[in-house]
Design a protein around this motif. Structure first.
Motif, mmCIF file in Angstrom:
data_model
loop_
_atom_site.group_PDB
_atom_site.id
_atom_site.type_symbol
_atom_site.label_atom_id
_atom_site.label_comp_id
_atom_site.label_asym_id
_atom_site.label_seq_id
_atom_site.Cartn_x
_atom_site.Cartn_y
_atom_site.Cartn_z
ATOM 1 N N ILE A 82 -30.772 50.507 38.208
ATOM 2 C CA ILE A 82 -30.421 50.375 36.798
ATOM 3 C C ILE A 82 -30.728 48.960 36.326
ATOM 4 O O ILE A 82 -30.504 47.984 37.030
ATOM 5 N N ALA A 83 -31.327 48.854 35.124
ATOM 6 C CA ALA A 83 -31.704 47.535 34.639
ATOM 7 C C ALA A 83 -30.707 46.978 33.633
ATOM 8 O O ALA A 83 -30.489 45.784 33.565
ATOM 9 N N MET A 84 -30.103 47.868 32.815
ATOM 10 C CA MET A 84 -29.134 47.399 31.828
ATOM 11 C C MET A 84 -27.939 48.334 31.785
ATOM 12 O O MET A 84 -28.076 49.532 32.009
ATOM 13 N N CYS A 85 -26.795 47.777 31.458
ATOM 14 C CA CYS A 85 -25.645 48.660 31.265
ATOM 15 C C CYS A 85 -24.744 48.077 30.185
ATOM 16 O O CYS A 85 -24.849 46.909 29.832
ATOM 17 N N LEU A 86 -23.868 48.923 29.653
ATOM 18 C CA LEU A 86 -22.902 48.488 28.642
ATOM 19 C C LEU A 86 -21.606 48.209 29.362
ATOM 20 O O LEU A 86 -21.026 49.103 29.976
ATOM 21 N N THR A 87 -21.155 46.982 29.301
ATOM 22 C CA THR A 87 -19.935 46.714 30.029
ATOM 23 C C THR A 87 -19.190 45.525 29.433
ATOM 24 O O THR A 87 -19.659 44.888 28.489
ATOM 25 N N GLY A 88 -18.014 45.252 29.985
ATOM 26 C CA GLY A 88 -17.170 44.214 29.419
ATOM 27 C C GLY A 88 -17.306 42.901 30.183
ATOM 28 O O GLY A 88 -17.957 42.821 31.215
ATOM 29 N N LEU A 89 -16.646 41.910 29.662
ATOM 30 C CA LEU A 89 -16.717 40.574 30.240
ATOM 31 C C LEU A 89 -16.233 40.554 31.683
ATOM 32 O O LEU A 89 -16.739 39.811 32.518
ATOM 33 N N TYR A 90 -15.266 41.440 31.975
ATOM 34 C CA TYR A 90 -14.672 41.439 33.308
ATOM 35 C C TYR A 90 -15.697 41.711 34.405
ATOM 36 O O TYR A 90 -15.502 41.364 35.563
ATOM 37 N N GLN A 91 -16.797 42.351 34.031
ATOM 38 C CA GLN A 91 -17.770 42.733 35.057
ATOM 39 C C GLN A 91 -18.332 41.507 35.770
ATOM 40 O O GLN A 91 -18.624 41.566 36.966
ATOM 41 N N THR A 92 -18.472 40.412 35.047
ATOM 42 C CA THR A 92 -19.039 39.224 35.705
ATOM 43 C C THR A 92 -18.088 38.675 36.756
ATOM 44 O O THR A 92 -18.521 38.186 37.796
ATOM 45 N N ALA A 93 -16.789 38.773 36.479
ATOM 46 C CA ALA A 93 -15.829 38.336 37.481
ATOM 47 C C ALA A 93 -15.968 39.188 38.732
ATOM 48 O O ALA A 93 -15.903 38.696 39.864
ATOM 49 N N ARG A 94 -16.175 40.484 38.537
ATOM 50 C CA ARG A 94 -16.366 41.376 39.672
ATOM 51 C C ARG A 94 -17.659 41.056 40.412
ATOM 52 O O ARG A 94 -17.728 41.075 41.637
ATOM 53 N N LEU A 95 -18.680 40.778 39.622
ATOM 54 C CA LEU A 95 -19.993 40.514 40.207
ATOM 55 C C LEU A 95 -19.921 39.318 41.158
ATOM 56 O O LEU A 95 -20.482 39.329 42.245
ATOM 57 N N LYS A 96 -19.167 38.336 40.727
ATOM 58 C CA LYS A 96 -19.028 37.109 41.523
ATOM 59 C C LYS A 96 -18.498 37.427 42.912
ATOM 60 O O LYS A 96 -18.920 36.858 43.915
ATOM 61 N N VAL A 97 -17.555 38.354 42.958
ATOM 62 C CA VAL A 97 -16.933 38.705 44.232
ATOM 63 C C VAL A 97 -17.754 39.716 45.004
ATOM 64 O O VAL A 97 -17.930 39.615 46.208
ATOM 65 N N GLU A 98 -18.298 40.709 44.298
ATOM 66 C CA GLU A 98 -18.997 41.791 45.002
ATOM 67 C C GLU A 98 -20.375 41.390 45.493
ATOM 68 O O GLU A 98 -20.817 41.848 46.521
ATOM 69 N N ASN A 99 -21.072 40.618 44.710
ATOM 70 C CA ASN A 99 -22.449 40.314 45.077
ATOM 71 C C ASN A 99 -22.753 38.869 44.722
ATOM 72 O O ASN A 99 -23.508 38.596 43.793
ATOM 73 N N PRO A 100 -22.143 37.949 45.473
ATOM 74 C CA PRO A 100 -22.254 36.532 45.115
ATOM 75 C C PRO A 100 -23.715 36.059 45.027
ATOM 76 O O PRO A 100 -24.039 35.245 44.176
ATOM 77 N N ALA A 101 -24.568 36.578 45.890
ATOM 78 C CA ALA A 101 -25.972 36.140 45.867
ATOM 79 C C ALA A 101 -26.586 36.454 44.511
ATOM 80 O O ALA A 101 -27.240 35.603 43.901
ATOM 81 N N PHE A 102 -26.344 37.663 44.039
ATOM 82 C CA PHE A 102 -26.889 38.060 42.756
ATOM 83 C C PHE A 102 -26.263 37.232 41.642
ATOM 84 O O PHE A 102 -26.941 36.778 40.721
ATOM 85 N N TYR A 103 -24.959 37.024 41.730
ATOM 86 C CA TYR A 103 -24.278 36.246 40.696
ATOM 87 C C TYR A 103 -24.838 34.827 40.626
ATOM 88 O O TYR A 103 -25.191 34.335 39.556
ATOM 89 N N GLU A 104 -24.943 34.204 41.780
ATOM 90 C CA GLU A 104 -25.412 32.807 41.810
ATOM 91 C C GLU A 104 -26.848 32.678 41.348
ATOM 92 O O GLU A 104 -27.243 31.674 40.773
ATOM 93 N N SER A 105 -27.653 33.708 41.602
ATOM 94 C CA SER A 105 -29.067 33.595 41.274
ATOM 95 C C SER A 105 -29.283 33.521 39.767
ATOM 96 O O SER A 105 -30.350 33.129 39.311
ATOM 97 N N GLY A 106 -28.268 33.918 39.004
ATOM 98 C CA GLY A 106 -28.417 33.822 37.556
ATOM 99 C C GLY A 106 -29.410 34.816 36.987
ATOM 100 O O GLY A 106 -29.855 34.695 35.848
ATOM 101 N N GLU A 107 -29.741 35.830 37.770
ATOM 102 C CA GLU A 107 -30.730 36.784 37.308
ATOM 103 C C GLU A 107 -30.108 37.873 36.441
ATOM 104 O O GLU A 107 -30.536 39.023 36.471
#
Lengths: 305, 302, 432
Positions: C271-296
């Motif tokens: 999936i390339a795009m999704c509709l979601t809330g601000l909280y998702q980034t907090a989750r992203l940080k924990v679930e997939n730190p590599a992806f979060y840090e990459s800023g992609e």
């Protein structure tokens, strides 16, 4: 040995015993089943919103009239009927077949096989739902396997989208889950038949097929009746499979079975009166069908002594 | 009657054939093959989702949802189990939930089996006026959808003050009509002769029930026990309504909680499910020997 | 064996009785407040601390906090408890579900003094304009916000580049552009979509689908909320859009695939795009730190229609703390005090749980302004409508789901589906 002369006092003795044995269950049901049921009867005659503090309005049979005129209600009936028929007949018959096959294997395998078929049931409903939804996802195993076997790569069979497919999917899951249950029950019924009967028949020269028809089948008949009725009732009362499906994006209408409708009407729309009326209708439907089944297959006590 | 003794295999045939003699059915080679074929294929289909569960439980979540699914994991991600037990909040409450489920399911099973057997026996073997009516009434309770009585039941239970307690979790589910129906159907075929002769010898009804009928109905009793236990293990709505504190919750509530919106680790979720399934498997295996015990109505021959 | 069973049962009954004999302490001395809210470990950490601190400050009050799975589970639990008259003291539900409690008077109007204000007026001044309107009924305020949320477009830059697009410039600003972008990014195997460019947030039609209609000038209810008017030009266009999007149209997505937002964090190419809330980034940080840090990844605003007459984004939903009106006065007062105490810490809710409480003080704070994309969300919310609140809101959403799904999955004609939707919604409002 059973002489009628004894029936007087022995009969009374048995009768009292009967009441004593049955009493605890009756008392329990009175409190936890009959009372709520009567309460539901009463609520079905009211027009009531769960949260409202206003006194409820008595409207007699109006809820029932509304339901019988409602398209949505009849669609639920249809969904329930399709599911029940499509599910309980295969369940009741295939499990007998499997039980017979398992029974014919050696003892070592009997436990293992029963266990194997029962295993789906141990998977908790919530976890099973996650797994099956992944399987029925367009990219999941269901499409992969069917396309592999039928050599149709890339076709989406729309397990959760098309009406008949989503009904089929719910039947598959339910069947998968309960096949083990009924196999175990049948197996216990088969185990109930004393081996001496078979041995005696063999001595009289009966082949295995005859043995099956004349000994097994008649003696397992009470179990067959038991299983069909239970399977039918359980199918009519199905809830969690459809509930979990509709919660995660599957098409709703084709699988909006009566119990789901009752739940939604009570919990989401808050029309507890109408929901109770639907429950009562379901209750009577089950009652009638069960009575019918019992009538059609009168259970006789068979004794070869 | 004496003829029965003569039906022992007189020759030492291979073990397999002896098994058939014992059971009384004999299948030709082809039949045998077919039967096994059907059994194995259906077994395979049936077990696939379970295999999926077990295999996924040791995969990182990225691989669980991979299309196409790779059945052989590249590595064993045992952290999933640690996370499953630890919980998303690090509280290890799962252990307590398992204990709760175990306790509640055991108590419900014991009472259900006992009362079902008792009531089933009464309905099957002890004729009394109104017996059929009672039977129908009990059957009727089986036909009431839970959704219909959920609210009045909750009302009764909270009136007694049983919310958030084991009492509230166990008592409303203690007896069920399905069990009674099951036991009755089995006990109907129990030979009257045995019971009557015991009566004549002066045994009380309860002793007859306890010492003669019950031991010979073991397959049914065990079947009912396992089915009831499993049903209670999986019960979600009633514990949801009754429990308030985390210490009282049961396994299905934990599963829902684990799989919430914000925490989606399917691998760990499968690990939770595997752990939740273990007790049932153990139970089944330990009870399995009672299944194939069968009836030994040696008493009848006299 | 039987005796053991009987013994066990007796033990249970007795212990059950004792457990509750213990709780019925004298009214005048101590009270226990029951507070029911959502399961969320980060929220639990903060609020348990608040409970401790509050109990230290007011020793005669004990607070028992219970959590339940969000969505239908907690809604059902609260509903049944109130139905039998045993509701908790404090509840926290989404407004869609809690509106009937307000209308039926099951929850109490706010007690400004207990919460720490001089008057109701002052409370309104302390919160962002308009955010308390949904919980105001007949001039009285019935709750304070636990969170306000909305959805925007979260995109994965990598998959844009793989399709030859520049994520910073070429992200879809309009729904028309969305179709073009989807054409480029979607990867299929036969009919089966292996990579979706985007997919809707399917069960939540009131929040994320209705705004599309509103952008074109339509709405679900008439201005006086007396009847349904979805069967309009605007409604039809959006319905046709869904038909085009789904498996019977250009096959870009469907409700039957696994949730877009759940797959996004995995960064697995599906999936390339999704509709979601601000909280998702907090989750992203924990679930997939590599992806979060990459800023992609990045958030961009909810798309509009090119010819939209209203520049609204996604509808915003709100959760409110409310107090049970049937509890004794002192319980209610203490409950409002506790709510006042909790809502004094909007920064903690933001930092620990990524929940926005729309207090003006929060908007001015560093915490808020440094939080990535917080300003985007607030700007969008300022332009958008709240999720409609109505006694039958949940039923309306169900009807919408049926209509949209019939159009997307079983190929029903959009006009027909829309007509049925409007008709059924009107029946429902007449008590059907």
């Amino acid at each position: 040995m059973k002489r009628n002369s004894r029936r007087g006092s022995l009969g009374k003795y048995k009768a009292i015993g009967g009441w004593i044995f049955v009493a605890p269950a009756l008392f329990y049901f009175a409190l936890f089943s009959f009372y709520p049921l009567i309460n539901a009867f009463y609520t079905s005659t009211l027009q009531k919103d769960i949260l409202s503090l206003q006194p409820s309005k008595f409207i007699g049979l109006e809820n029932y009239v509304y339901l019988f005129r409602s398209e949505d209600f009849w669609k639920s009936i249809e969904a329930t009927a399709v599911f029940t028929l499509g599910c309980f007949i295969p369940l009741a018959t295939v499990s007998l077949l499997l039980a017979v096959f398992i029974y014919s294997r050696s003892k070592r395998f009997q436990n293992f096989l029963q266990m194997a078929y029962f295993l789906p049931a141990i998977l908790s409903t919530a976890a099973a739902a996650v797994v099956w939804l992944l399987v029925f996802d367009p990219r999941g195993l269901a499409n992969q396997w069917v396309n592999f076997i039928a050599n149709t790569p890339g076709i989406d069979h729309k397990w959760l989208a098309l009406s008949h497919m989503v009904r089929f999917s719910t039947i598959i899951i339910y069947f998968w889950k309960y096949i083990g249950y009924f196999t175990i029950i049948y197996f216990a019924g088969l185990s109930n038949i004393p081996r001496t009967y078979y041995e005696a028949a063999k001595v009289d020269g009966a082949g295995s097929w005859t043995q099956f028809w004349s000994i097994t089948l008649p003696l397992v008949k009470p179990t067959i009746v038991l299983v069909s009725i239970i399977a039918m009732i359980q199918c009519m009362r199905t809830f969690s499979t459809q509930y979990l499906f509709t919660q995660s994006g599957a098409a709703t209408e084709p699988i909006n079975v009566i119990t789901l409708n009752i739940y939604r009407t009570a919990m989401r729309d808050r029309y507890i009166g109408r929901a109770s009326a639907m429950s009562i209708i379901l209750f009577f439907a089950i009652l009638i069908f069960s009575w019918f089944q019992l009538k059609v297959s009168r259970t006789e006590k068979i004794s070869y002594i | 009657m004496n003829k029965v003794r003569m039906v022992q295999p007189t020759r030492k045939i291979g073990k397999r054939k002896q098994a058939y003699h014992r059971v009384g059915w004999r299948f030709s080679y082809l039949d045998n093959f077919l039967v096994w074929g059907i059994l194995v294929v259906t077994m395979g289909l049936v077990l696939t989702p379970l295999a999926f569960m077990v295999v996924s439980s040791v995969m990182p979540y990225r691989e669980v949802m991979r299309i196409p699914f790779r059945w052989i994991p590249t590595s064993f991600h045992w952290q999933n189990y640690w996370q499953a037990i630890r919980g998303n909040d690090g509280s290890f409450i799962y252990l307590r939930n398992i204990l709760n489920s175990f306790f509640v399911a055991s108590m419900v099973t014991l009472t259900t089996v006992f009362i079902s057997a008792m009531t089933g026996y009464g309905l099957a073997k002890l004729p009394f006026r109104g017996r059929n009516l009672v039977f129908i009434m009990i059957m009727a309770t089986m036909m009431v959808p839970f959704e219909a009585i959920m609210i009045p039941l909750y009302l009764i239970v909270t009136k007694f003050g049983w919310q958030d307690s084991y009492t509230g979790l166990i008592i409303p589910l203690m007896v069920n009509a399905f069990g009674i129906f099951l036991m009755r159907q089995f006990l109907i075929t129990f030979p009257d002769a045995v019971i009557d002769s015991a009566r004549i010898e002066g045994a009380s009804e309860f002793r007859i029930f306890w010492d003669i009928v019950l031991p010979n109905a073991i397959p049914a009793v065990v079947a009912l026990g396992i089915l009831t236990f499993r049903q209670q293990w999986d019960s979600l709505i009633w514990p949801l309504l009754i429990t308030q504190s985390e210490e009282m919750k049961t396994i299905p509530l934990y599963i829902v909680r684990f799989n919430s919106e914000k925490y989606t680790n399917e691998g760990a979720l499968m690990a939770v499910a595997v752990i939740a399934s273990l007790p049932i498997i153990i139970l089944f295996f330990s009870m399995a020997r009672y299944f194939t015990g069968g009836l030994t109505i040696s008493g009848m021959k006299h | 064996m039987k005796r053991i069973c009987v013994f066990f049962v007796l033990v249970l009954i007795i212990s059950g009785v004792f457990m509750f004999a213990g709780e019925k302490k004298g009214e005048a001395q101590k009270i226990t407040l029951l507070y029911w809210t959502f399961e969320d470990p980060t929220l639990t950490t903060i609020e348990e601390r608040f409970v401790q601190e509050f109990q230290n400050k007011y020793p005669d009050v004990t607070i028992k906090r219970s959590t339940y799975p969000s969505g239908e589970n907690i809604e059902q639990k609260v509903l049944i408890a109130f139905a039998v008259g045993k509701g908790p003291d404090i509840i926290n539900l989404e407004m869609r579900a809690s509106f009937p409690y307000v209308v039926y008077g099951r929850v109490a109007p706010i007690d400004p003094e207990a919460v720490g204000y001089k008057s109701q007026e002052e409370i309104y001044n302390d919160y962002l304009e308009g955010t308390l309107n949904v919980v105001t009924h007949e001039g009285k305020l019935y709750g304070l916000p636990e969170q306000l949320g909305s959805y925007n477009l979260l995109l994965n830059k990598k998959y844009f580049r793989e399709a030859g697009l520049n994520p910073e410039k070429d992200y879809p600003k309009t729904w028309e552009e969305m179709l073009e972008v989807a054409e480029k990014i979607t990867i299929r195997e036969g009919e089966i979509i292996m990579r979706r460019a985007f997919d809707f947030r399917y069960p939540q039609y009131l929040t994320s689908w209705l705004p599309m209609v509103q952008q074109l000038g339509g709405s679900f209810l008439s201005k006086d909320a007396s009847r349904c008017v979805i069967n309009s030009e605007a409604g039809l266009r959006v319905m046709q859009y869904m038909a085009e999007w789904g498996p019977n149209g250009r096959n870009f997505g469907s409700p039957t695939y696994a949730n877009a937002r759940k797959n996004f964090n995995k960064d697995d190419g599906s999936i390339a795009m999704c509709l979601t809330g601000l909280y998702q980034t907090a989750r992203l940080k924990v679930e997939n730190p590599a992806f979060y840090e990459s800023g992609e990844w990045m958030f961009v605003p909810y798309p509009r229609f090119a010819d939209a007459v209203s520049d609204n984004g996604c509808n915003y939903y709100s959760h409110f703390f409310m107090v049970n009106a049937e509890k004794p006065d002192y319980n209610q007062k203490s409950a409002w005090r506790f709510i006042g105490y909790m809502t004094k810490h909007p920064e903690e809710y933001m930092v620990e749980s990524a929940l926005i409480q729309p207090r003006k003080s929060l908007m001015k704070s560093d915490v808020f302004n440094k939080y990535p994309y917080a300003d985007l969300f607030i700007q969008e919310i300022a332009k958008s409508y709240p999720v409609i609140h109505h006694m039958n809101a949940l039923k309306f959403e169900e009807l919408m789901k049926e209509a949209i799904q019939s159009v997307m999955l079983t190929g029903v004609d959009p006009k027909e589906a829309l007509q049925r939707l409007e008709q059924k919604a009107n029946e429902v409002m007449l008590g059907g």
